[in-house]
Motif scaffolding. Sequence first.
Motif, mmCIF file in Angstrom:
data_model
loop_
_atom_site.group_PDB
_atom_site.id
_atom_site.type_symbol
_atom_site.label_atom_id
_atom_site.label_comp_id
_atom_site.label_asym_id
_atom_site.label_seq_id
_atom_site.Cartn_x
_atom_site.Cartn_y
_atom_site.Cartn_z
ATOM 1 N N LEU A 11 0.932 -1.161 -0.056
ATOM 2 C CA LEU A 11 0.058 -0.095 -0.101
ATOM 3 C C LEU A 11 0.962 1.205 0.241
ATOM 4 O O LEU A 11 0.545 2.219 -0.763
ATOM 5 C CB LEU A 11 -0.998 0.105 1.207
ATOM 6 N N ALA A 12 2.029 1.227 0.695
ATOM 7 C CA ALA A 12 2.895 2.218 0.618
ATOM 8 C C ALA A 12 3.338 2.600 -0.647
ATOM 9 O O ALA A 12 3.633 3.737 -0.898
ATOM 10 C CB ALA A 12 3.956 2.089 1.942
ATOM 11 N N VAL A 13 3.891 1.617 -1.363
ATOM 12 C CA VAL A 13 4.472 1.607 -2.576
ATOM 13 C C VAL A 13 3.522 2.435 -3.657
ATOM 14 O O VAL A 13 3.620 3.293 -4.471
ATOM 15 C CB VAL A 13 4.895 0.489 -3.202
ATOM 16 N N TRP A 14 2.100 1.798 -3.587
ATOM 17 C CA TRP A 14 1.109 2.433 -4.413
ATOM 18 C C TRP A 14 0.981 3.996 -4.105
ATOM 19 O O TRP A 14 0.850 4.619 -4.876
ATOM 20 C CB TRP A 14 -0.509 1.727 -4.088
ATOM 21 N N ALA A 15 0.763 4.325 -2.772
ATOM 22 C CA ALA A 15 0.602 5.649 -2.236
ATOM 23 C C ALA A 15 1.804 6.474 -2.823
ATOM 24 O O ALA A 15 1.616 7.766 -3.260
ATOM 25 C CB ALA A 15 0.360 5.856 -0.921
ATOM 26 N N PHE A 56 11.233 5.684 -9.283
ATOM 27 C CA PHE A 56 11.004 5.343 -8.058
ATOM 28 C C PHE A 56 10.807 3.772 -8.045
ATOM 29 O O PHE A 56 11.253 3.071 -6.847
ATOM 30 C CB PHE A 56 9.800 5.998 -7.727
ATOM 31 N N LEU A 57 10.020 3.157 -8.789
ATOM 32 C CA LEU A 57 9.888 1.716 -8.739
ATOM 33 C C LEU A 57 10.937 0.852 -8.854
ATOM 34 O O LEU A 57 10.799 -0.212 -8.021
ATOM 35 C CB LEU A 57 8.773 1.487 -9.773
ATOM 36 N N ILE A 58 11.964 1.303 -9.650
ATOM 37 C CA ILE A 58 13.112 0.449 -9.781
ATOM 38 C C ILE A 58 13.779 0.492 -8.513
ATOM 39 O O ILE A 58 14.332 -0.645 -8.170
ATOM 40 C CB ILE A 58 14.099 0.778 -11.060
ATOM 41 N N ILE A 59 13.983 1.395 -7.992
ATOM 42 C CA ILE A 59 14.995 1.638 -6.837
ATOM 43 C C ILE A 59 14.194 0.750 -5.670
ATOM 44 O O ILE A 59 14.933 -0.181 -5.018
ATOM 45 C CB ILE A 59 15.015 2.944 -6.498
ATOM 46 N N VAL A 60 12.694 0.850 -5.466
ATOM 47 C CA VAL A 60 12.099 0.269 -4.431
ATOM 48 C C VAL A 60 11.985 -1.417 -4.636
ATOM 49 O O VAL A 60 12.125 -1.924 -3.744
ATOM 50 C CB VAL A 60 10.614 0.719 -4.502
ATOM 51 N N THR A 61 11.891 -1.449 -5.917
ATOM 52 C CA THR A 61 11.865 -3.057 -6.313
ATOM 53 C C THR A 61 13.188 -3.737 -6.024
ATOM 54 O O THR A 61 13.213 -4.811 -5.097
ATOM 55 C CB THR A 61 11.346 -3.336 -7.786
ATOM 56 N N ALA A 62 14.141 -2.873 -6.460
ATOM 57 C CA ALA A 62 15.450 -3.525 -5.906
ATOM 58 C C ALA A 62 15.852 -3.569 -4.689
ATOM 59 O O ALA A 62 16.508 -4.596 -3.945
ATOM 60 C CB ALA A 62 16.579 -2.575 -6.723
ATOM 61 N N ALA A 63 15.297 -2.441 -3.741
ATOM 62 C CA ALA A 63 15.833 -2.221 -2.374
ATOM 63 C C ALA A 63 14.963 -3.553 -1.658
ATOM 64 O O ALA A 63 15.390 -4.000 -0.652
ATOM 65 C CB ALA A 63 15.345 -0.962 -1.737
ATOM 66 N N LEU A 64 13.714 -3.784 -1.848
ATOM 67 C CA LEU A 64 13.196 -4.919 -1.379
ATOM 68 C C LEU A 64 13.398 -6.255 -1.857
ATOM 69 O O LEU A 64 13.151 -7.063 -1.273
ATOM 70 C CB LEU A 64 11.569 -4.682 -1.814
ATOM 71 N N GLY A 65 14.034 -6.379 -3.051
ATOM 72 C CA GLY A 65 14.349 -7.698 -3.397
ATOM 73 C C GLY A 65 13.262 -8.397 -3.861
ATOM 74 O O GLY A 65 13.180 -9.532 -3.822
ATOM 75 N N TRP A 66 12.241 -7.748 -4.670
ATOM 76 C CA TRP A 66 11.061 -8.379 -5.036
ATOM 77 C C TRP A 66 10.833 -8.485 -6.518
ATOM 78 O O TRP A 66 9.720 -8.606 -7.185
ATOM 79 C CB TRP A 66 9.901 -7.502 -4.499
#
Length: 250
Positions: A11-15, A56-66
């Motif tokens: 939800l935080a990623v969506w927001a 933003f999405l690339i950084i977040v996905t890499a940081a989460l490892g998802w």
Amino acid sequence: MRVTPRVWIGLAVWAGYVLIILVVSLMSGVPFTDIGTSADSTWRGAVLDLAVGAVFLIIVTAALGWWRPALTERRRSRHRWPIFVPILMLVGVLINVVTTDWSQFDASFLLSLAALGILVGFNEELMARGLLLTGLRPQVREAWVWFITSALFGGMHLINALLGAPLGGALAQAGLAFASGTAFYIVRRVTGSLIGAMVLHGLWDVSVFASGHAPLGPALGSLLGPIVGVLALATVYWVIKGTDERPVLT
């Protein structure tokens, strides 16, 4: 996975993504109704905010490892026949392409539409049916995963009202996005990959913008959108049935 999936993270990623798109779009100064009417309005009013959102999405996905759970299913749907719904959507894309007067687009305009298609398909699928879906799956039944991801995908289109779109039009777009999001969810479940949904999503949006700007006749391809939505809602049960895509946490 570096970070255990949780509902609040999805939800935080969506927001966060919706906020980025809203802020950058407002800063561009391009009304939503002008996007797709010229190369400049498309570059500044759509491609710019999508490019920032992609980073933003690339950084977040890499940081989460998802990356893996966001892009692939562990097991595809046992029922493959619902794929006819997104195939019908692809037919709509082809109809839009052949009923568009492409001579009205210069090179910059065509490049802006190509960038729009690539980014909108990548961003919105990775955000909704990638990261949000991954966050929901460990704690939510799959039927709710489909519903919440589709509803929030539709809901994010309501920000268009803040960007200059008529409220009624934004509400209608949100409803159609919920239904089309269901078709993209079917692509993911049947093919086992988010890539097909990204491609179809990008092609659909570009074809709708193009045929709307330079139509050669009635927008017959775009009229398939509501039909696809109804069929997607009628068949999504069969790709949800028997699903257990809760991530294996290590």
